[in-house]
Design a protein around this motif. Sequence first.
Motif, PDB file in Angstrom:
ATOM      1  N   VAL A 329      -1.007  31.696 -60.743  1.00 35.25           N
ATOM      2  CA  VAL A 329      -1.468  30.779 -59.694  1.00 35.25           C
ATOM      3  C   VAL A 329      -0.378  29.764 -59.371  1.00 35.25           C
ATOM      4  CG1 VAL A 329      -3.114  28.936 -59.177  1.00 35.25           C
ATOM      5  CG2 VAL A 329      -3.917  31.077 -60.189  1.00 35.25           C
ATOM      6  N   LEU A 330       0.287  29.227 -60.407  1.00 39.72           N
ATOM      7  CA  LEU A 330       1.362  28.255 -60.177  1.00 39.72           C
ATOM      8  C   LEU A 330       2.487  28.875 -59.359  1.00 39.72           C
ATOM      9  CD1 LEU A 330       1.574  26.628 -63.747  1.00 39.72           C
ATOM     10  CD2 LEU A 330       0.479  25.683 -61.704  1.00 39.72           C
ATOM     11  N   LEU A 331       2.844  30.099 -59.689  1.00 37.33           N
ATOM     12  CA  LEU A 331       3.933  30.767 -58.974  1.00 37.33           C
ATOM     13  C   LEU A 331       3.600  30.962 -57.495  1.00 37.33           C
ATOM     14  CD1 LEU A 331       4.973  33.452 -61.614  1.00 37.33           C
ATOM     15  CD2 LEU A 331       6.432  31.641 -60.696  1.00 37.33           C
ATOM     16  N   ARG A 332       2.333  31.237 -57.205  1.00 39.16           N
ATOM     17  CA  ARG A 332       1.939  31.494 -55.815  1.00 39.16           C
ATOM     18  C   ARG A 332       1.643  30.235 -55.028  1.00 39.16           C
ATOM     19  NH1 ARG A 332      -1.333  35.045 -58.538  1.00 39.16           N
ATOM     20  NH2 ARG A 332      -3.171  33.763 -58.096  1.00 39.16           N
ATOM     21  N   THR A 333       1.247  29.163 -55.709  1.00 39.97           N
ATOM     22  CA  THR A 333       0.629  28.028 -55.029  1.00 39.97           C
ATOM     23  C   THR A 333       1.566  26.845 -54.808  1.00 39.97           C
ATOM     24  OG1 THR A 333      -1.477  28.648 -56.020  1.00 39.97           O
ATOM     25  CG2 THR A 333      -1.330  26.450 -55.074  1.00 39.97           C
ATOM     26  N   ALA A 356       1.826  19.046 -50.852  1.00 36.94           N
ATOM     27  CA  ALA A 356       2.120  20.361 -50.297  1.00 36.94           C
ATOM     28  C   ALA A 356       2.396  20.245 -48.809  1.00 36.94           C
ATOM     29  CB  ALA A 356       0.934  21.297 -50.550  1.00 36.94           C
ATOM     30  N   ALA A 357       2.886  21.335 -48.228  1.00 41.59           N
ATOM     31  CA  ALA A 357       3.313  21.298 -46.827  1.00 41.59           C
ATOM     32  C   ALA A 357       2.170  20.935 -45.876  1.00 41.59           C
ATOM     33  CB  ALA A 357       3.909  22.655 -46.437  1.00 41.59           C
ATOM     34  N   ASP A 358       0.921  21.306 -46.252  1.00 36.36           N
ATOM     35  CA  ASP A 358      -0.205  20.998 -45.359  1.00 36.36           C
ATOM     36  C   ASP A 358      -0.809  19.628 -45.620  1.00 36.36           C
ATOM     37  OD1 ASP A 358      -1.463  21.363 -47.752  1.00 36.36           O
ATOM     38  OD2 ASP A 358      -2.706  23.057 -47.116  1.00 36.36           O
ATOM     39  N   GLY A 359      -0.176  18.835 -46.491  1.00 36.89           N
ATOM     40  CA  GLY A 359      -0.629  17.479 -46.731  1.00 36.89           C
ATOM     41  C   GLY A 359      -1.639  17.333 -47.855  1.00 36.89           C
ATOM     42  N   THR A 360      -2.128  18.442 -48.420  1.00 36.86           N
ATOM     43  CA  THR A 360      -3.089  18.347 -49.509  1.00 36.86           C
ATOM     44  C   THR A 360      -2.364  18.094 -50.817  1.00 36.86           C
ATOM     45  OG1 THR A 360      -3.004  20.722 -49.902  1.00 36.86           O
ATOM     46  CG2 THR A 360      -4.650  19.942 -48.341  1.00 36.86           C
ATOM     47  N   GLY A 361      -3.112  17.540 -51.792  1.00 37.40           N
ATOM     48  CA  GLY A 361      -2.540  17.320 -53.104  1.00 37.40           C
ATOM     49  C   GLY A 361      -2.240  18.644 -53.777  1.00 37.40           C
ATOM     50  N   GLU A 364      -4.936  20.027 -56.403  1.00 33.64           N
ATOM     51  CA  GLU A 364      -6.201  20.517 -55.849  1.00 33.64           C
ATOM     52  C   GLU A 364      -6.063  21.982 -55.439  1.00 33.64           C
ATOM     53  OE1 GLU A 364      -4.903  17.637 -55.222  1.00 33.64           O
ATOM     54  OE2 GLU A 364      -6.410  16.064 -55.074  1.00 33.64           O
ATOM     55  N   ARG A 365      -4.918  22.304 -54.901  1.00 31.52           N
ATOM     56  CA  ARG A 365      -4.659  23.694 -54.503  1.00 31.52           C
ATOM     57  C   ARG A 365      -4.623  24.599 -55.729  1.00 31.52           C
ATOM     58  NH1 ARG A 365      -1.875  24.684 -49.711  1.00 31.52           N
ATOM     59  NH2 ARG A 365      -0.328  25.975 -50.799  1.00 31.52           N
ATOM     60  N   VAL A 366      -3.961  24.137 -56.782  1.00 34.94           N
ATOM     61  CA  VAL A 366      -3.881  24.938 -58.005  1.00 34.94           C
ATOM     62  C   VAL A 366      -5.274  25.177 -58.582  1.00 34.94           C
ATOM     63  CG1 VAL A 366      -3.088  24.934 -60.409  1.00 34.94           C
ATOM     64  CG2 VAL A 366      -1.534  24.243 -58.578  1.00 34.94           C
ATOM     65  N   ARG A 367      -6.040  24.112 -58.698  1.00 39.01           N
ATOM     66  CA  ARG A 367      -7.373  24.245 -59.293  1.00 39.01           C
ATOM     67  C   ARG A 367      -8.257  25.170 -58.458  1.00 39.01           C
ATOM     68  NH1 ARG A 367     -10.325  19.014 -61.463  1.00 39.01           N
ATOM     69  NH2 ARG A 367     -10.154  18.341 -59.279  1.00 39.01           N
ATOM     70  N   GLY A 378     -14.066  31.669 -66.996  1.00 35.29           N
ATOM     71  CA  GLY A 378     -14.913  30.525 -67.275  1.00 35.29           C
ATOM     72  C   GLY A 378     -14.209  29.303 -67.824  1.00 35.29           C
ATOM     73  N   TYR A 379     -12.887  29.348 -67.908  1.00 34.49           N
ATOM     74  CA  TYR A 379     -12.141  28.190 -68.419  1.00 34.49           C
ATOM     75  C   TYR A 379     -12.183  27.044 -67.409  1.00 34.49           C
ATOM     76  CZ  TYR A 379     -10.066  30.300 -72.586  1.00 34.49           C
ATOM     77  OH  TYR A 379      -9.880  30.848 -73.838  1.00 34.49           O
ATOM     78  N   LEU A 380     -12.220  25.833 -67.921  1.00 33.67           N
ATOM     79  CA  LEU A 380     -12.118  24.648 -67.070  1.00 33.67           C
ATOM     80  C   LEU A 380     -10.651  24.238 -66.956  1.00 33.67           C
ATOM     81  CD1 LEU A 380     -15.048  22.482 -68.510  1.00 33.67           C
ATOM     82  CD2 LEU A 380     -15.070  23.916 -66.453  1.00 33.67           C
ATOM     83  N   LEU A 381     -10.265  23.791 -65.784  1.00 34.69           N
ATOM     84  CA  LEU A 381      -8.893  23.321 -65.570  1.00 34.69           C
ATOM     85  C   LEU A 381      -8.920  21.812 -65.362  1.00 34.69           C
ATOM     86  CD1 LEU A 381      -6.121  24.949 -63.407  1.00 34.69           C
ATOM     87  CD2 LEU A 381      -6.535  22.496 -63.275  1.00 34.69           C
ATOM     88  N   LEU A 382      -8.249  21.089 -66.250  1.00 36.65           N
ATOM     89  CA  LEU A 382      -8.119  19.637 -66.132  1.00 36.65           C
ATOM     90  C   LEU A 382      -6.656  19.296 -65.904  1.00 36.65           C
ATOM     91  CD1 LEU A 382     -10.306  18.510 -69.178  1.00 36.65           C
ATOM     92  CD2 LEU A 382     -11.028  18.903 -66.814  1.00 36.65           C
ATOM     93  N   TYR A 383      -6.411  18.216 -65.186  1.00 36.24           N
ATOM     94  CA  TYR A 383      -5.025  17.794 -64.995  1.00 36.24           C
ATOM     95  C   TYR A 383      -4.953  16.278 -64.869  1.00 36.24           C
ATOM     96  CZ  TYR A 383      -5.976  17.179 -59.998  1.00 36.24           C
ATOM     97  OH  TYR A 383      -6.485  16.755 -58.789  1.00 36.24           O
ATOM     98  N   GLN A 384      -3.791  15.759 -65.189  1.00 36.07           N
ATOM     99  CA  GLN A 384      -3.469  14.346 -64.978  1.00 36.07           C
ATOM    100  C   GLN A 384      -2.122  14.264 -64.275  1.00 36.07           C
ATOM    101  OE1 GLN A 384      -3.449  12.296 -68.708  1.00 36.07           O
ATOM    102  NE2 GLN A 384      -5.680  12.306 -68.938  1.00 36.07           N
TER     103      GLN A 384
END
Length: 391
Positions: A329-333, A356-361, A364-367, A378-384
């Motif tokens: 996902v990181l590689l693509r996003t 990102a290029a479209d102005g979004t964080g 958020e795109r990664v998640r 079913g894993y949860l993704l958390l980030y700081q």
Amino acid sequence: MSNPPIRIQLLGGFSMAVGGRPMLSGLAQNRKLQQLLQYLLLNCDRAVTHQELIAHFWGDSFDAEASLRAVMYRLRQTIDREEPALANCILTGRGSYRWNPDLACSIDVQELQRASAAAAAAAPPRQDELEQAVIALYKGRLLPEAAGELWVDRRQVELQALYKTALYHQIERARARGDLSAAESLSRRGLQMDAADERLYIEQILCLQALERPQEAAAAAGRARALGFLHTGIPGLSDLDSSHQRLIRAQAAMQREAAHIEEEIRLGGAGSGTFICSYAAFRCISQVRLRASTRYHHPLLVAIVSLVPPVARPVSGRTAAAMQVLEGVLLRTLNTGDVAARYSENRFVLLLSGLAADGTGPMERVRSEFYRHPGQDGYLLLYQLHTPHPN
């Protein structure tokens, strides 16, 4: 009678003149106005977006768009007041500005690039004429008063390489036809532009020795050694000539290798995404990028991303599989130029270039992409997110 063309010089200093009369000399009193005009002239073959100008001249200033419009308004006012004939020299497009391509003018950088490209495709004697034009057009480094600016230094490297290619070739041609005086003169001129070029010192010394001017050869070698740019001394002529031949072969090899390396490291398309590396490499890259961001005002973010399993004790390999999904996902996003490394068995650390290029964080795109993937299990993704600061 048509109006005489405007001559614009960016190499060796900035000037604009028509019929020998200086133009827009008042711009020298305002650095921002002058640099904005210089940037448009340096990129006269295309439209320059507001975002590009803001990135170079305002960074992440909160009122950058308004500042750009205000400075452009003042620049146009100055042009209208000092040179009414240039009233339409800057065109406004949708979210962009451009130097008017229909204006009768000659820009030395553009002429040098065209002559260099034509010389590479030409054969003698036309090739010689074009290379001599390149040498004559290069009157010094690009916009020396703006040295150190990223947008100037990058182009300076390109232009100096074109000039050096033409200069070396013409020196070789002059030596081959036995015109040592011309070769020495070219070497001397080259050293006026770049006093740190060891090859040019050797070329000049060899020519002076062959012209039976030993005192001048010794003086040239003394100057080079005093500056720390000559390490061969003045041995016998045959020894110095041998050093000269090895130097030429090494430079030719480097030029071939540079083309190969550039092709290998060339950035891919918009979907090429982030760069995955070890954490040790991540630390080194981050330190370099942080220093650069401080100097050039490019915003950076550090993100810590953690996967939380859906059960207290997942079976062996389950977290590793989810991390593999996240890596994809990181590689693509993420954006090209972002960097990621595995920090632990369930965490990534990321170095991000901002939105990102479209102005979004970016996260958020990664998640969102991760949760849509059927293999996320079913894993949860958390980030700081954190903003790194230099020491």
